[in-house]
Motif scaffolding. Structure first.
Motif, PDB file in Angstrom:
ATOM      1  N   LYS A  54       0.857  -1.192   0.000  1.00 51.14           N
ATOM      2  CA  LYS A  54       0.000   0.000   0.000  1.00 51.14           C
ATOM      3  C   LYS A  54       0.888   1.235   0.000  1.00 51.14           C
ATOM      4  N   SER A  55       0.572   2.170  -0.860  1.00 47.93           N
ATOM      5  CA  SER A  55       1.359   3.390  -0.974  1.00 47.93           C
ATOM      6  C   SER A  55       1.504   4.068   0.387  1.00 47.93           C
ATOM      7  N   ALA A  56       2.695   4.597   0.650  1.00 49.06           N
ATOM      8  CA  ALA A  56       2.962   5.269   1.920  1.00 49.06           C
ATOM      9  C   ALA A  56       3.784   6.525   1.663  1.00 49.06           C
ATOM     10  N   ALA A  57       3.619   7.507   2.518  1.00 48.72           N
ATOM     11  CA  ALA A  57       4.403   8.739   2.432  1.00 48.72           C
ATOM     12  C   ALA A  57       5.749   8.519   3.120  1.00 48.72           C
ATOM     13  N   LEU A  58       6.753   9.254   2.682  1.00 48.44           N
ATOM     14  CA  LEU A  58       8.075   9.127   3.290  1.00 48.44           C
ATOM     15  C   LEU A  58       8.079   9.538   4.759  1.00 48.44           C
TER      16      LEU A  58
END
Length: 97
Positions: A54-58
């Motif tokens: 799942k896409s995640a922010a840095l």
């Protein structure tokens, strides 16, 4: 806490397990893992990352056991690639013995 950092190319991949303190962000974990030294082509400013697909922010905080994934950039526009035709299924009602 233990987490994993993964990156894969068609011919080479790396899965690193590291210990990080609570409150560590995705970016901090990637930097601490040393994977950027193994794959200098990784550009965190342009490449996407995720946790367990799942896409995640840095700046997202990682949890115990997380698997941080660094995604390769898309090199071919999926809209221009023809899909492979699925093999045709045998017609129903064929000859019976």
């Amino acid at each position: 806490m233990k987490i994993g950092v993964v990156y894969a190319l068609p011919a080479r991949q790396s899965w690193l397990t590291i210990d990080v303190p609570e409150g560590t962000t995705v970016k901090e974990a990637i930097q601490k893992s040393g994977i950027l030294n193994q794959f200098p082509e990784i550009d965190l400013d342009t490449q996407k990352v995720g946790i367990f697909g799942k896409s995640a922010a840095l700046d997202a905080v990682v949890e115990e056991g997380a698997r941080i994934e660094i995604y390769r950039p898309i090199t071919v526009d999926p809209k221009t690639v023809k899909r492979r035709a699925a093999p045709e299924a045998p017609a129903a009602g064929g000859a019976e013995s």
